[in-house]
Design a protein around this motif. Structure first.
Motif, PDB file in Angstrom:
ATOM      1  N   PRO A 129       0.893  -1.133   0.044  1.00 29.84           N
ATOM      2  CA  PRO A 129       0.276  -0.263   0.035  1.00 29.84           C
ATOM      3  C   PRO A 129       1.029   1.342  -0.301  1.00 29.84           C
ATOM      4  O   PRO A 129       2.203   0.995   0.370  1.00 29.84           O
TER       5      PRO A 129
ATOM      6  N   VAL B 144       2.394   5.052   1.368  1.00 30.30           N
ATOM      7  CA  VAL B 144       2.583   5.384   2.744  1.00 30.30           C
ATOM      8  C   VAL B 144       1.780   7.194   2.150  1.00 30.30           C
ATOM      9  O   VAL B 144       2.930   7.546   1.582  1.00 30.30           O
TER      10      VAL B 144
ATOM     11  N   TYR C 149      -2.057   5.821  10.555  1.00 23.59           N
ATOM     12  CA  TYR C 149      -3.364   4.290  10.540  1.00 23.59           C
ATOM     13  C   TYR C 149      -3.627   4.467   9.324  1.00 23.59           C
ATOM     14  O   TYR C 149      -3.361   4.746   8.230  1.00 23.59           O
ATOM     15  N   GLN C 150      -4.496   3.265   9.085  1.00 22.47           N
ATOM     16  CA  GLN C 150      -4.536   2.605   7.145  1.00 22.47           C
ATOM     17  C   GLN C 150      -6.100   2.205   7.466  1.00 22.47           C
ATOM     18  O   GLN C 150      -6.961   1.532   8.097  1.00 22.47           O
TER      19      GLN C 150
ATOM     20  N   SER D 157      -9.047   1.472   4.321  1.00 23.32           N
ATOM     21  CA  SER D 157      -9.544   0.120   3.069  1.00 23.32           C
ATOM     22  C   SER D 157     -10.284   1.677   1.576  1.00 23.32           C
ATOM     23  O   SER D 157     -11.202   2.264   2.209  1.00 23.32           O
TER      24      SER D 157
ATOM     25  N   ARG E 292      -5.618  -0.743   0.114  1.00 22.80           N
ATOM     26  CA  ARG E 292      -5.163  -0.493   1.098  1.00 22.80           C
ATOM     27  C   ARG E 292      -4.578   1.557   1.064  1.00 22.80           C
ATOM     28  O   ARG E 292      -3.801   0.498  -0.029  1.00 22.80           O
TER      29      ARG E 292
ATOM     30  N   THR F 296      -2.236   3.635   3.680  1.00 21.90           N
ATOM     31  CA  THR F 296      -1.674   3.779   4.815  1.00 21.90           C
ATOM     32  C   THR F 296      -1.636   5.921   4.991  1.00 21.90           C
ATOM     33  O   THR F 296      -0.771   5.750   4.493  1.00 21.90           O
TER      34      THR F 296
ATOM     35  N   LEU G 169       6.413   1.985  11.568  1.00 14.98           N
ATOM     36  CA  LEU G 169       6.020   1.553  10.228  1.00 14.98           C
ATOM     37  C   LEU G 169       7.047   0.524   9.280  1.00 14.98           C
ATOM     38  O   LEU G 169       7.706   1.084   9.376  1.00 14.98           O
TER      39      LEU G 169
ATOM     40  N   ASP H 282      -2.803  -3.367  16.088  1.00 17.55           N
ATOM     41  CA  ASP H 282      -2.807  -1.983  15.675  1.00 17.55           C
ATOM     42  C   ASP H 282      -3.426  -1.149  15.368  1.00 17.55           C
ATOM     43  O   ASP H 282      -4.351  -0.514  16.244  1.00 17.55           O
ATOM     44  N   ASP H 283      -3.744  -0.056  14.585  1.00 20.43           N
ATOM     45  CA  ASP H 283      -4.013   1.765  15.065  1.00 20.43           C
ATOM     46  C   ASP H 283      -6.261   1.108  15.583  1.00 20.43           C
ATOM     47  O   ASP H 283      -6.261   2.295  15.994  1.00 20.43           O
TER      48      ASP H 283
ATOM     49  N   SER I 224       4.082  -1.764   4.912  1.00 23.90           N
ATOM     50  CA  SER I 224       3.474  -0.315   4.460  1.00 23.90           C
ATOM     51  C   SER I 224       2.188  -0.433   5.463  1.00 23.90           C
ATOM     52  O   SER I 224       1.260   0.486   6.049  1.00 23.90           O
ATOM     53  N   ARG I 225       2.346  -1.178   6.685  1.00 21.52           N
ATOM     54  CA  ARG I 225       1.923  -1.680   8.053  1.00 21.52           C
ATOM     55  C   ARG I 225       1.581  -0.676   8.940  1.00 21.52           C
ATOM     56  O   ARG I 225       3.139  -1.293   9.530  1.00 21.52           O
TER      57      ARG I 225
END
Length: 613
Positions: free
Chosen positions: A108, A110, A148-149, A151, A160, A162, A307, A333-334, A345-346
């Motif tokens: 994804p 960023v 934050y991620q 969709s 997705r 980020t 990250l 996670d966030d 990228s998460r």
């Protein structure tokens, strides 16, 4: 060939040879590289007018001075090179994907949200995430970096994205620059009713310096007076030409408050990512990435938002992040949900570190805890040396003698404690930029994340009662009691510019008063009288201003000062004593100076304190 003896010291010349030295190197480190005696280099520096010990960390300027004297080309290794060399010693390559082309997988984009203060950056993220972030910010200003991620649907496929939220206040420039360096795309938020502002340009400069594509979100289009076309025209001057004007930059009109235009913005981000970037990473290698934010949690200990940039981070991995290390005990996670692994990228919240890393520190997964500890300890030692070199300004013999003559330069010492590392760093950076001249200096003794402890108070007491600044933190009960007993000043802040204003006022208050001469009056001598026990008295006509008894005076003859630093000791109108005599009146003036002649001018003045600007 040997150098000419300086005070009897002989050291071999370098003939232009290049010497690479780490930041904060000492004269002993220099001596080891050239095979010389450290004591010889100390003596050479002394003859160059510098007082430096053999083991003292010195700055680049001092190393360059010594190098020029001995004909060596000194190269001080940058922090990035230093860290790369350290990791290479452990056979670790940071910043590169391992494996073949076939191992790379799409990741994804960023995205960093940037822009001027109060243009709606956090409201935009609020609209995207459907959660209220703004309400938690003091003064309406984002004071932490968050990641934050989300969709989004693009061409029938769920994708997705980020987001990194960077603070909007100007004092957070350093943090915002780091945000740009860790990003693929920058979203520049500009209010349609306010237009391009100084921080808009500053944010754009960071994005362009990081060479990342920019998508412009024109916010507040629903407000009265909004003019999205004006924003497009203004940004054209800075190289951002909208697609509709024949350029390549995507502009999206949005209203973060009403939630309109958000889907189009997400689509524009994905279109830009697909068109301009090849976003791939190897998810099978050991994880590498960057710390976005970190703080000390009362129940969990040190926690860091990281990250992942390449590889996959898993629970149980041995990790080193800046000067902190440990084993990943848990990841969130966030949304606060526990996760077992994080792919490229998460962003995830990592628990299990031994200390709080700094925002912008890189993290790597290593084979075991022992290696992680060694890397962290060597990083800490190098940073300590660099900090010591930075804080210990080079002192010349002339400065030492000058300080001895006029007394020590005043210094305000600070201990900064904050809730997150990014805020602490930004606050320190802003405070150190305060300039009130050379008479007063500001020195940060210690900065850290977490509550104010007894250690902080004892440090303040030991260092001439330094001031402790608590940014969104409070002291522990025992620390509060100790501070009250010892009279240590603790200041609390929740908005950064309040801290900056108060510290600047404190520094200006430490300045010695400056005085300026203010002319009060002038009188022309018309007659000279001899008075027993007093001496000569000038019979004068006041030409301008007012002549006041006991004021300072000087005698001027033909435009030349012939007597200075006198005092109006007697002042009379006819036979009566007077306190003051104004312009146009005659009077007798005694200044304790007998060589007064006709047509001399007596000028009176006083020294007034100048207000500090």
């Amino acid at each position: 060939m040997s150098a000419p003896a300086i005070g009897g010291v002989q050291v071999a010349r370098g003939n232009g040879a290049t010497i690479r030295l780490p930041r904060g190197a000492s004269l002993s480190d220099f001596a080891d590289r050239i095979g010389a005696n450290p004591a010889s280099l100390v003596q050479i520096m002394l003859h160059l007018g510098e007082m430096v010990t053999a083991t003292q960390s010195v700055n680049e300027e001092t190393l360059q001075l010594l190098g020029a004297e001995l004909d060596y080309n000194i190269q001080v290794v940058s922090p990035e090179e230093e860290d790369r060399e350290l990791l290479e010693a452990f056979d670790i390559e940071f910043g590169e994907d391992e494996g073949d082309e076939a191992d790379l997988a799409a990741r994804p984009p960023v995205v960093t949200v940037m822009g001027h203060v109060d243009h709606g950056k956090t409201k935009l993220l609020d609209a995207i995430r459907k959660t209220n972030v703004v309400a938690r910010e003091a003064g309406g200003i984002t004071q932490h970096i968050g990641a934050y991620q989300v969709s989004a649907e693009h061409e029938g496929e769920e994708r997705r994205i980020t987001f990194i939220d960077t603070p909007g206040h100007e004092a957070f420039t350093a943090m915002r620059a780091r945000g740009a360096k860790s990003t693929d795309i920058a979203v520049l938020v500009v209010a349609a009713d306010d237009g391009v502002k100084p921080q808009t340009i500053e944010a754009l400069n960071h994005a362009q310096a990081a060479e990342v594509p920019v998508v412009v979100a024109v916010n507040k289009v629903d407000k009265e007076g909004a003019d999205p076309n004006k924003v497009r025209a203004q940004l054209t001057e800075y190289g951002l030409v909208a697609e509709e004007y024949g350029g390549s930059t995507l502009f999206v009109d949005i209203s973060a408050k009403n939630g309109t235009g958000i889907d189009q913005l997400l689509e524009a981000i994905l279109l830009t990512a697909d068109a301009e970037l090849d976003l791939r990473a190897n998810p099978t290698m050991d994880a590498q990435g960057i710390a976005i934010e970190a703080h000390l949690d009362k129940g969990r200990g040190p926690v860091a938002t990281v990250l992942v940039q390449r590889g996959t981070l898993r629970v149980g991995d041995s990790i080193v992040c800046g000067e902190a290390f440990g084993r990943v005990r848990a990841m969130l996670d966030d949304n606060g949900d526990a996760v077992e692994e994080a792919t490229p990228s998460r962003p995830v919240l990592v628990m299990g570190l031994t200390a709080v890393p700094s925002a912008g520190d890189n993290f790597i997964v290593v084979t075991d805890d022992r290696m992680a500890r060694q890397i962290a300890q060597q990083r800490a030692a190098r940073k300590r040396s660099a900090d010591m070199a930075k804080s210990s300004r080079r002192r010349t013999l002339e400065e030492l003698f000058s300080d001895l003559e006029k007394g020590r330069v005043d210094e305000l010492k600070l201990i900064i404690k904050g809730d997150v590392s990014g805020s602490v760093e930004a606050l320190e950076d802003a405070l150190l930029k305060i300039d009130v001249g050379d008479e007063v200096r500001l020195r940060v003794l210690h900065r850290a994340v977490g509550a104010i402890t007894e250690y902080d108070v004892n440090l303040a007491v030991a260092d001439d009662n330094a001031v402790i600044i608590g940014f969104n933190v409070r002291p522990e009960p025992r620390a509060r009691d100790l501070a009250e007993r010892e009279g240590v000043d603790i200041r609390y802040y929740s908005v950064i510019y309040q801290a900056i204003e108060e510290i600047e006022a404190a520094l200006k208050g430490m300045l010695k008063p400056e005085f300026e001469e203010v002319q009060m009056g002038t009188a022309e001598v018309r007659e000279v009288f001899k008075v027993p026990k007093i001496g000569n008295v000038a019979g004068s006509l006041v030409r301008s201003g007012v002549i006041v008894r006991n004021s300072k005076a000087r005698v001027i003859r033909d435009g030349v000062v012939i007597a200075d630093n006198l005092t109006v000791s007697s002042l009379r109108r006819f036979k009566d004593d007077a306190t003051e005599v104004r312009e146009g009146f005659e009077c007798g003036i005694g200044v304790g100076y007998n060589d007064i002649r006709l047509d001399d001018v007596i000028e009176t003045f006083e020294m007034r304190e100048k207000p500090r600007v």
